[in-house]
Scaffold this active site. Structure first.
Site, PDB file in Angstrom:
ATOM      1  CE  LYS A  11      37.246  -4.175   1.215  1.00 29.30           C
ATOM      2  NZ  LYS A  11      38.334  -3.277   0.739  1.00 29.30           N
ATOM      3  CE1 TYR A  51      38.963  -6.389  -3.762  1.00 30.20           C
ATOM      4  CE2 TYR A  51      39.788  -7.975  -2.157  1.00 30.20           C
ATOM      5  CZ  TYR A  51      39.058  -6.836  -2.458  1.00 30.20           C
ATOM      6  OH  TYR A  51      38.432  -6.135  -1.452  1.00 30.20           O
ATOM      7  CG  PHE A  59      47.473  -2.776  -3.930  1.00 30.95           C
ATOM      8  CD1 PHE A  59      46.193  -3.321  -3.873  1.00 30.95           C
ATOM      9  CD2 PHE A  59      47.724  -1.770  -4.852  1.00 30.95           C
ATOM     10  CE1 PHE A  59      45.190  -2.880  -4.725  1.00 30.95           C
ATOM     11  CE2 PHE A  59      46.719  -1.321  -5.705  1.00 30.95           C
ATOM     12  CZ  PHE A  59      45.446  -1.879  -5.640  1.00 30.95           C
ATOM     13  NE  ARG A  87      32.078   1.538  -6.247  1.00 25.57           N
ATOM     14  CZ  ARG A  87      33.325   1.094  -6.079  1.00 25.57           C
ATOM     15  NH1 ARG A  87      33.555  -0.112  -5.560  1.00 25.57           N
ATOM     16  NH2 ARG A  87      34.353   1.823  -6.398  1.00 25.57           N
ATOM     17  CB  THR A  93      38.955   3.628  -3.078  1.00 25.51           C
ATOM     18  OG1 THR A  93      38.037   3.279  -4.121  1.00 25.51           O
ATOM     19  CG2 THR A  93      39.830   2.432  -2.743  1.00 25.51           C
ATOM     20  NE  ARG A 104      35.535   1.785   1.091  1.00 26.93           N
ATOM     21  CZ  ARG A 104      35.625   1.452  -0.184  1.00 26.93           C
ATOM     22  NH1 ARG A 104      35.457   2.381  -1.127  1.00 26.93           N
ATOM     23  NH2 ARG A 104      35.873   0.212  -0.542  1.00 26.93           N
ATOM     24  CG  ASN A 114      38.607   0.201   1.966  1.00 24.46           C
ATOM     25  OD1 ASN A 114      38.416  -0.994   2.134  1.00 24.46           O
ATOM     26  ND2 ASN A 114      38.844   0.720   0.765  1.00 24.46           N
ATOM     27  CG  HIS A 117      33.929  -5.511  -2.480  1.00 25.81           C
ATOM     28  ND1 HIS A 117      34.833  -5.081  -3.433  1.00 25.81           N
ATOM     29  CD2 HIS A 117      32.949  -6.169  -3.154  1.00 25.81           C
ATOM     30  CE1 HIS A 117      34.418  -5.489  -4.625  1.00 25.81           C
ATOM     31  NE2 HIS A 117      33.285  -6.149  -4.488  1.00 25.81           N
TER      32      HIS A 117
HETATM   33  P1  IDP Z   1      37.032  -0.145  -4.228  1.00 29.88           P
HETATM   34  O1  IDP Z   1      37.077  -1.099  -3.051  1.00 29.88           O
HETATM   35  O2  IDP Z   1      36.600   1.224  -3.808  1.00 29.88           O
HETATM   36  O3  IDP Z   1      36.239  -0.704  -5.393  1.00 29.88           O
HETATM   37  P2  IDP Z   1      39.446  -0.799  -5.739  1.00 29.88           P
HETATM   38  O4  IDP Z   1      40.202   0.146  -6.581  1.00 29.88           O
HETATM   39  O5  IDP Z   1      38.619  -1.847  -6.432  1.00 29.88           O
HETATM   40  O6  IDP Z   1      38.551   0.048  -4.723  1.00 29.88           O
HETATM   41  O7  IDP Z   1      40.509  -1.513  -4.797  1.00 29.88           O
HETATM   42  C1  IDP Z   1      40.148  -2.657  -4.032  1.00 29.88           C
HETATM   43  C2  IDP Z   1      40.676  -2.497  -2.630  1.00 29.88           C
HETATM   44  O8  IDP Z   1      42.094  -2.522  -2.672  1.00 29.88           O
HETATM   45  C3  IDP Z   1      40.328  -1.155  -1.976  1.00 29.88           C
HETATM   46  O9  IDP Z   1      39.068  -1.195  -1.340  1.00 29.88           O
HETATM   47  C4  IDP Z   1      41.459  -0.955  -0.993  1.00 29.88           C
HETATM   48  O10 IDP Z   1      41.179  -1.590   0.258  1.00 29.88           O
HETATM   49  C5  IDP Z   1      42.622  -1.682  -1.655  1.00 29.88           C
HETATM   50  N1  IDP Z   1      43.539  -0.747  -2.314  1.00 29.88           N
HETATM   51  C6  IDP Z   1      43.281   0.054  -3.363  1.00 29.88           C
HETATM   52  N2  IDP Z   1      44.375   0.767  -3.737  1.00 29.88           N
HETATM   53  C7  IDP Z   1      45.357   0.380  -2.884  1.00 29.88           C
HETATM   54  C8  IDP Z   1      46.748   0.767  -2.733  1.00 29.88           C
HETATM   55  O11 IDP Z   1      47.282   1.584  -3.488  1.00 29.88           O
HETATM   56  N3  IDP Z   1      47.434   0.139  -1.718  1.00 29.88           N
HETATM   57  C9  IDP Z   1      46.862  -0.787  -0.887  1.00 29.88           C
HETATM   58  N4  IDP Z   1      45.569  -1.155  -1.002  1.00 29.88           N
HETATM   59  C10 IDP Z   1      44.834  -0.585  -1.973  1.00 29.88           C
HETATM   60 MG    MG Z   2      36.638  -2.318  -6.595  1.00 32.86          MG
END
Ligand code: IDP
Ligand code: MG
Length: 138
Positions: A11, A51, A59, A87, A93, A104, A114, A117
């Site tokens: 990212k 996304y 968010f 993963r 996450t 991470r 983080n 992806h």
């Molecule tokens: P992942 O990246 O581990 O697959 P996802 O649930 O697909 O996680 O969420 C995508 C991205 O959105 C996450 O990597 C994180 O950076 C961001 N994200 C997830 N939950 C939140 C939140 O509650 N607030 C702000 N950003 C979030």
């Molecule tokens: Mg995801």
């Protein structure tokens, strides 16, 4: 057990912080083959498509702004059970919960930034690889 392909994005925070080498190195050392690599600035439209599953989340706007805030390094990785192994290597996450030893867990502290992806299923991998590598893979 099957050889799979998956999409990884280093990212914008990873590119800005100079962490791409560290991240690529971990995947190479684990045994994955790089089948595609592309440094690109993600457009708002591509960020929204990528996304799309989070469209209804509060968010979503922030998420799309962040992924398009600077260059990302997109990687197509291939290897045994690539989708789930990547993963696992990424960690949880929220970096506050990511185990040490994961990408991470070693390199990030904040949920929104983080560093990485990775596709979360076969269907996501297929869809996301087509978005970031429209000309196909090597
Ligand atoms: P992942 O990246 O581990 O697959 P996802 O649930 O697909 O996680 O969420 C995508 C991205 O959105 C996450 O990597 C994180 O950076 C961001 N994200 C997830 N939950 C939140 C939140 O509650 N607030 C702000 N950003 C979030
Ligand atoms: Mg995801």
């Amino acid at each position: 057990m099957a050889v799979e392909r998956t999409l990884v994005l280093c990212k914008p925070d990873a590119v800005r912080r100079g962490l791409c080498g560290e991240i690529v190195s971990r995947f190479e050392q684990r045994g994955f083959q790089i089948r595609g690599a592309r440094l690109l600035k993600v457009s708002k439209a591509l960020g929204q498509q990528h996304y799309a599953e989070h469209k209804a989340r509060p968010f979503f706007g922030e998420l799309v702004s962040f992924i398009s805030s600077g260059p990302v390094l997109a990687l197509a990785l291939e290897g045994e059970s690539a989708i789930s192994v990547v993963r696992t290597m990424m960690g949880a996450t929220n970096p506050a919960d990511s185990a040490p030893g994961t990408i991470r867990g070693d390199l990030a502290l904040e949920l929104a930034e983080n560093v990485i992806h990775g596709s979360d299923s076969k269907a996501s991998a297929k869809r996301e690889l087509a978005l970031f590598f429209p000309d196909g893979l090597v």
